[in-house]
Design an enzyme around this catalytic site. Sequence first.
Site, PDB file in Angstrom:
ATOM      1  N   LYS A 241      12.983  30.099  15.665  1.00 37.00           N
ATOM      2  CA  LYS A 241      12.203  29.388  15.814  1.00 37.00           C
ATOM      3  C   LYS A 241      12.661  28.001  16.521  1.00 37.00           C
ATOM      4  O   LYS A 241      13.832  27.447  16.376  1.00 37.00           O
ATOM      5  CB  LYS A 241      12.013  28.798  14.198  1.00 37.00           C
ATOM      6  CG  LYS A 241      10.978  27.561  14.085  1.00 37.00           C
ATOM      7  CD  LYS A 241      10.970  27.277  12.671  1.00 37.00           C
ATOM      8  CE  LYS A 241      10.036  25.754  12.561  1.00 37.00           C
ATOM      9  NZ  LYS A 241       9.757  25.374  10.885  1.00 37.00           N
ATOM     10  N   ASP A 246       9.680  18.400  14.480  1.00 34.63           N
ATOM     11  CA  ASP A 246       8.533  19.035  13.529  1.00 34.63           C
ATOM     12  C   ASP A 246       8.165  17.690  12.741  1.00 34.63           C
ATOM     13  O   ASP A 246       8.759  17.194  11.637  1.00 34.63           O
ATOM     14  CB  ASP A 246       9.088  20.143  12.737  1.00 34.63           C
ATOM     15  CG  ASP A 246       7.868  20.549  11.689  1.00 34.63           C
ATOM     16  OD1 ASP A 246       6.663  19.772  11.854  1.00 34.63           O
ATOM     17  OD2 ASP A 246       8.158  21.145  10.560  1.00 34.63           O
ATOM     18  N   LYS A 253       4.887  14.228   7.690  1.00 34.04           N
ATOM     19  CA  LYS A 253       6.190  14.294   6.771  1.00 34.04           C
ATOM     20  C   LYS A 253       6.369  12.753   6.579  1.00 34.04           C
ATOM     21  O   LYS A 253       6.092  12.007   7.255  1.00 34.04           O
ATOM     22  CB  LYS A 253       7.353  15.097   7.398  1.00 34.04           C
ATOM     23  CG  LYS A 253       7.206  16.482   7.602  1.00 34.04           C
ATOM     24  CD  LYS A 253       8.605  16.718   8.246  1.00 34.04           C
ATOM     25  CE  LYS A 253       8.582  18.537   8.382  1.00 34.04           C
ATOM     26  NZ  LYS A 253       8.691  19.147   7.232  1.00 34.04           N
ATOM     27  N   ASP A 264      14.786  21.364  13.861  1.00 30.69           N
ATOM     28  CA  ASP A 264      14.023  22.506  13.516  1.00 30.69           C
ATOM     29  C   ASP A 264      13.981  23.662  14.605  1.00 30.69           C
ATOM     30  O   ASP A 264      13.231  24.386  14.621  1.00 30.69           O
ATOM     31  CB  ASP A 264      12.549  22.015  13.253  1.00 30.69           C
ATOM     32  CG  ASP A 264      11.722  22.521  12.328  1.00 30.69           C
ATOM     33  OD1 ASP A 264      12.174  23.617  11.458  1.00 30.69           O
ATOM     34  OD2 ASP A 264      10.439  22.498  12.381  1.00 30.69           O
ATOM     35  N   ASP A 323       1.849  21.262   8.455  1.00 36.20           N
ATOM     36  CA  ASP A 323       3.532  21.400   8.755  1.00 36.20           C
ATOM     37  C   ASP A 323       4.086  22.632   8.486  1.00 36.20           C
ATOM     38  O   ASP A 323       5.152  22.831   8.558  1.00 36.20           O
ATOM     39  CB  ASP A 323       3.812  20.414   7.514  1.00 36.20           C
ATOM     40  CG  ASP A 323       5.192  20.042   7.655  1.00 36.20           C
ATOM     41  OD1 ASP A 323       5.904  20.128   8.639  1.00 36.20           O
ATOM     42  OD2 ASP A 323       5.816  19.234   6.881  1.00 36.20           O
ATOM     43  N   GLU A 325       4.166  25.082  10.490  1.00 37.15           N
ATOM     44  CA  GLU A 325       3.665  25.452  11.844  1.00 37.15           C
ATOM     45  C   GLU A 325       4.891  26.590  12.191  1.00 37.15           C
ATOM     46  O   GLU A 325       4.366  27.391  13.300  1.00 37.15           O
ATOM     47  CB  GLU A 325       4.012  24.119  12.891  1.00 37.15           C
ATOM     48  CG  GLU A 325       5.205  23.739  13.022  1.00 37.15           C
ATOM     49  CD  GLU A 325       6.087  23.405  11.795  1.00 37.15           C
ATOM     50  OE1 GLU A 325       5.845  23.244  10.958  1.00 37.15           O
ATOM     51  OE2 GLU A 325       7.443  23.544  12.146  1.00 37.15           O
ATOM     52  N   ARG A 327       5.599  29.575  11.101  1.00 37.64           N
ATOM     53  CA  ARG A 327       5.322  30.791  11.043  1.00 37.64           C
ATOM     54  C   ARG A 327       4.206  31.052  12.106  1.00 37.64           C
ATOM     55  O   ARG A 327       3.977  31.980  12.409  1.00 37.64           O
ATOM     56  CB  ARG A 327       4.641  30.801   9.394  1.00 37.64           C
ATOM     57  CG  ARG A 327       3.528  30.317   9.286  1.00 37.64           C
ATOM     58  CD  ARG A 327       3.372  30.133   7.659  1.00 37.64           C
ATOM     59  NE  ARG A 327       4.350  29.191   7.104  1.00 37.64           N
ATOM     60  CZ  ARG A 327       4.308  29.080   5.704  1.00 37.64           C
ATOM     61  NH1 ARG A 327       3.668  29.519   4.921  1.00 37.64           N
ATOM     62  NH2 ARG A 327       5.233  28.143   5.291  1.00 37.64           N
TER      63      ARG A 327
HETATM   64  N1  BES Z   1      10.570  22.667   9.430  1.00 38.70           N
HETATM   65  C1  BES Z   1      10.123  22.722   8.057  1.00 38.70           C
HETATM   66  C2  BES Z   1      11.027  23.289   7.078  1.00 38.70           C
HETATM   67  C3  BES Z   1      12.425  22.427   6.887  1.00 38.70           C
HETATM   68  C4  BES Z   1      12.350  21.372   5.712  1.00 38.70           C
HETATM   69  C5  BES Z   1      13.395  22.565   7.493  1.00 38.70           C
HETATM   70  C6  BES Z   1      13.408  20.625   5.587  1.00 38.70           C
HETATM   71  C7  BES Z   1      14.689  22.027   7.234  1.00 38.70           C
HETATM   72  C8  BES Z   1      14.746  20.911   6.228  1.00 38.70           C
HETATM   73  C9  BES Z   1       9.015  23.521   8.023  1.00 38.70           C
HETATM   74  O1  BES Z   1       8.157  23.683   9.352  1.00 38.70           O
HETATM   75  C10 BES Z   1       8.077  22.837   7.141  1.00 38.70           C
HETATM   76  O2  BES Z   1       7.640  21.768   7.213  1.00 38.70           O
HETATM   77  N2  BES Z   1       7.631  23.675   6.048  1.00 38.70           N
HETATM   78  C11 BES Z   1       6.895  23.271   5.030  1.00 38.70           C
HETATM   79  C12 BES Z   1       6.006  24.457   4.530  1.00 38.70           C
HETATM   80  C13 BES Z   1       5.026  23.931   3.597  1.00 38.70           C
HETATM   81  C14 BES Z   1       4.025  23.042   4.316  1.00 38.70           C
HETATM   82  C15 BES Z   1       4.090  25.402   3.142  1.00 38.70           C
HETATM   83  C16 BES Z   1       7.927  22.667   3.697  1.00 38.70           C
HETATM   84  O3  BES Z   1       8.985  23.305   3.367  1.00 38.70           O
HETATM   85  O4  BES Z   1       7.556  21.806   2.962  1.00 38.70           O
HETATM   86 ZN    ZN Z   2       9.120  23.187  11.038  1.00 38.32          ZN
HETATM   87 ZN    ZN Z   3       6.916  21.965   9.496  1.00 38.30          ZN
END
Ligand code: BES
Ligand code: ZN
Ligand code: ZN
Length: 472
Positions: A241, A246, A253, A264, A323, A325, A327
């Site tokens: 990734k 992000d 966020k 990220d 968020d 994104e 996947r």
């Molecule tokens: N990049 C984030 C995941 C992340 C969170 C990495 C904290 C490192 C530290 C990812 O893109 C994300 O935002 N995932 C969401 C998924 C949710 C919207 C289903 C998450 O983890 O909240």
């Molecule tokens: Zn992300």
């Molecule tokens: Zn995200």
Amino acid sequence: MNIAINGAKVTNVTIEMFYEDFLPENLKYLKGMFEGKAKELYVLVSNEQSIEYKVFVGLGKEKDLTQELVRNAVAKAAKRVKELNLEGASLQLCKSSILSEAQIIEAMVDAIELGLYAFDKYKTDKKECNTLEFSIAGVTDVEVANRCVEERKHIAAGINTARNIINEPSNVLYPETLAEIVQACGKQYGFEVEVLEGEALHALGMHAMLTVGNGSVHKPRLIVMRHKNGGEQETLGLVGKGLTCDTGGYSLKSNDSMYYQKTDMSGAASVLGTMIALGQNKIHKNVIGVIPACENVVSGCSYKVGDVVTTMAGKTVQVLNTDAEGRLALADALTYIIEKEKVSKVIDLATLTGVAGVTFGNVYTAAISNHDDFYNTFLSAAEDAEEKFWRLPTDARYREWINSDVADLKNTGAAGGGTITAAMFLQEFVQELPWIHLDIAATACVDPAVRDYEYRGGTGVAIRTLYELITK
Ligand code: BES
Ligand code: ZN
Ligand code: ZN
């Protein structure tokens, strides 16, 4: 750093490792200050004719020795040598009934190369630090030791490059500059790099990845790295990734959770680090690395909640959260690496879900796989590399949670099981190939550093394991 075998450039500084159950009689007077226990460090300065520094580090009990203990002990000692402004040190090899001489040397090299890493390029008042000189004394097989030093230095170079790009802020590192860095690494370390953008990505139908990155002025790049040095052998695919930032997009966020999202792209960094190690060590295997590099930000061109996108595989996805994104970008990268690069197995690494860390903290990386044999081989490589992974289940009931009323899939599941549903979304794009997904959201970065050979920020997680898996 310079690491010589049985050489002795720096003679007035030595690093010695001791076991608590074999502490020499003449050190017993240090009771309470140094007893050879793991994590202990003691500096003895003597001033007879000239000043001599002896840095003692503890390893704990002889029968419990691991490379990780050596890595931590030697890193701690090497850092102290640097803090004391010394030129370097001569390291005394410890005897062990558990680890071979080569394994101890490996861990020592890791410790020096990783332990002395710093990310201070943006500090204007930093003092310049010279390259330190180390020598490892007491080696019996010099030829094996020299080979070992070279190999481990190359792996560490991969890890340190990964750390550097993870730690780089997103105003400096964005898809285009990441692609340039990877191209430069390809030239320097010996692997082929191809970068696709714009029309070429449209032509491939990579609309999911393009959609994620469309809000930014820094448009997406698909970065392809090829290490083809294995003749007719099968090709392993690595997908990382590569979200250089992000923000969450319209599903924005909070300020606090945005702070570390310049990292990220840590999956991409670990893939690059692995390619560097393979290239430099001229490993006779075929490995392709693919990075979907995008920036997820808010603008009039950003994708929105409720949008439906068509992936390269033809499956449609309803966006319920901008968020989630990673996947989307990974779905297209997985399709690309399978269909265009013809890999026969694939591993993806992604900072995919924050909840991976709710379960495991930063100790274990969450893993998911559709193939027991492949996963078990991976796990045994991880054990050799002393990195920790824990496999989560897949189950048809979780799969139901990502069905959409409108499209083939939706990009978030129900409440709960977030790491699993994210992985099962990716599984829809691996076409039944043996596949392992590593959710490194909580292990890609440490703040503060946990281990003595770490530094605040990127860790380069899984590089040592992937190298082990590919080479053994
Ligand atoms: N990049 C984030 C995941 C992340 C969170 C990495 C904290 C490192 C530290 C990812 O893109 C994300 O935002 N995932 C969401 C998924 C949710 C919207 C289903 C998450 O983890 O909240
Ligand atoms: Zn992300
Ligand atoms: Zn995200």
